[in-house]
Design an enzyme around this catalytic site. Structure first.
Site, PDB file in Angstrom:
ATOM      1  N   HIS A 112     112.407  15.606  98.169  1.00 30.58           N
ATOM      2  CA  HIS A 112     112.807  14.192  98.198  1.00 30.58           C
ATOM      3  C   HIS A 112     113.119  13.654  96.803  1.00 30.58           C
ATOM      4  O   HIS A 112     113.752  12.599  96.664  1.00 30.58           O
ATOM      5  CB  HIS A 112     111.708  13.345  98.853  1.00 30.58           C
ATOM      6  CG  HIS A 112     112.252  12.218  99.663  1.00 30.58           C
ATOM      7  ND1 HIS A 112     113.337  11.472  99.268  1.00 30.58           N
ATOM      8  CD2 HIS A 112     111.865  11.697 100.869  1.00 30.58           C
ATOM      9  CE1 HIS A 112     113.594  10.544 100.175  1.00 30.58           C
ATOM     10  NE2 HIS A 112     112.719  10.669 101.160  1.00 30.58           N
ATOM     11  N   ASP A 141     117.944  12.537  99.005  1.00 30.20           N
ATOM     12  CA  ASP A 141     117.526  11.440  99.881  1.00 30.20           C
ATOM     13  C   ASP A 141     117.766  11.827 101.330  1.00 30.20           C
ATOM     14  O   ASP A 141     118.583  12.711 101.636  1.00 30.20           O
ATOM     15  CB  ASP A 141     118.308  10.169  99.544  1.00 30.20           C
ATOM     16  CG  ASP A 141     117.977   9.652  98.144  1.00 30.20           C
ATOM     17  OD1 ASP A 141     116.845   9.885  97.688  1.00 30.20           O
ATOM     18  OD2 ASP A 141     118.860   9.040  97.516  1.00 30.20           O
TER      19      ASP A 141
END
Length: 421
Positions: free
Chosen positions: A392, A396
């Protein structure tokens, strides 16, 4: 001990292919070294003779830069190294100075050699060296003893004045000296030694789960058209003498093209910046009896299916033979793990292979009943699950979804694999 991979800090000697006294020439294989990635052949760099082997077959945890053998230019010099053994000390120290060390302070010994190394001519004690109730041991020995629940009082030291070295703890453990308290009473068990690659894989995967914020995305892809295309291509492959194309080969190509569409997923976290790669180099997980290997298909987005099929089969065989070279597994930018075809696993989440940011987990194809084109009608379709594990910090959620959307598009419309659109 040479550094045979960028992450290598130590290695094991699998076996020597030359023996002491043999003449050696540049390019000849001296020994096989088990690195953190694979078993690699170590070649001779200069012409001469192998005068002395310091670390024999099966020697373990040899630090990079440590002496493993001695070669000489002239055959007559071999005899000079007959009894040669490198010092275990960080700097040369005269034996007389070592004998004079009678104070209870711990001498600073750097452990680099097993207990075979020549020891100072101090008397060997049958019990560990003590001052009152104190047992003298090196920091590495103490750490290893703590990790394995070994009481130092049970170990006989072979260092200066009976000092306990790391090699003494290893020897104690090898002889079954591990405390029984480590296992529940009444359990029958076998301790299986870990190969170097399994140790490194364990450490890297543990670090990955602890330091990389994983998140997971799953999509079901219909593979009827993909199976049909494969059935059409393989007769052509066989008639031209090529390797059969597998579903996994098509998955590799589809993933490579999807990465070209969504290059953010072909990246690495570098703390101060994100490195986005221009090459699409795909690692393919291969399970063997020696451990998990991930050989790489370079520039998979630019290669045809026939070439990908050929390379995958060759690299998988080398992995099973434990003969991969560093160039066979280094430089990957994305990894695929397929437990569907070989094992029938429906869906799973894989652990990211650092420093990469995504790994794609492929499940098995299964037949399902789905609504047909007209009301009240039904048809059969084959669906395969694909799950990405994403970092992450780099990717995204929407970007990860874009990748899977592109991948699904190539799988469900496989003719686009040829056009790359």
């Amino acid at each position: 001990m040479p550094s045979l991979s960028p992450t290598m800090t130590e290695g094991n000697i699998a076996r020597w292919l030359k023996k002491e006294g043999d003449k050696v020439s540049p390019g000849e294989v001296l020994c096989e070294v088990e690195t953190d990635k694979a078993t690699v052949e170590m070649e001779c760099m200069e012409e001469g003779y192998l005068a002395k082997i310091i670390h024999g077959d099966g020697s373990k945890e040899i630090k990079v830069g440590e002496i493993i053998a001695v070669t000489v230019e002239e055959e007559g010099d071999i005899e000079k190294f007959k009894d040669y053994k490198p010092s275990t000390l960080a700097a040369p120290v005269a034996p007389s100075e070592l004998k004079a060390q009678s104070e209870p302070t711990e001498p600073k010994v750097e452990e680099r050699e097993p207990s075979k190394a020549p020891e100072p001519k101090a008397p060997r004690t049958e019990e560990p060296s003590r001052s009152g109730d104190r047992i003298f041991s090196s920091p590495l020995a103490r750490k290893l003893a703590e990790d394995n629940n070994v009481p130092l009082s049970s170990v006989k030291g072979t260092g200066p004045d009976g000092r306990i070295l790391k090699a003494d703890i290893e020897d104690y453990l090898a002889k079954g000296g591990r405390k029984e308290a480590l296992a529940a009473p009444g359990l029958s068990y076998t301790d299986v030694p870990n190969a170097q690659i399994r140790k490194v894989t364990a450490n890297r995967l543990l670090s990955s789960k602890q330091t990389i914020p994983h998140y997971y995305l799953t999509v079901d892809t219909r593979v009827d058209n993909l199976i049909k295309l494969r059935g059409e291509l393989n007769p052509l492959q066989e008639s031209s003498g090529g390797k059969k194309i597998s579903i996994n080969d098509l998955v590799i190509k589809a993933a490579a093209l999807a990465l070209r569409k969504v290059p953010q997923c072909n990246s690495s976290w570098m703390n101060d910046f994100i490195r986005q790669y221009h090459n699409v180099n795909i690692n393919v997980a291969v399970q063997t009896e020696h451990g998990l290997f991930v050989p790489v298909i370079r520039d998979a987005d630019k290669k045809g299916l026939g070439m990908i099929a050929e390379e995958v089969k060759q690299l998988a065989q080398r992995a099973r033979d434990n003969s991969l070279k560093p160039e066979d597994y280094e430089g990957g930018t994305f990894t695929i793990s397929n437990l569907g075809g070989p094992f029938g696993i429906k869906q799973f989440c894989a652990i990211i292979n650092p420093p990469q940011s995504v790994i794609l987990a492929i499940g098995s194809a299964e037949r399902r009943v789905i609504p047909g084109s007209a009301n009240g009608q039904y048809e059969f379709g084959s669906f395969m699950s694909a799950t990405t594990s994403c970092d992450h910090r780099v990717i995204d959620g929407a970007i990860g979804a874009e990748f899977l959307k592109a991948f699904k598009g190539y799988i469900e419309n496989p003719t686009s694999i040829y056009t790359g659109n």
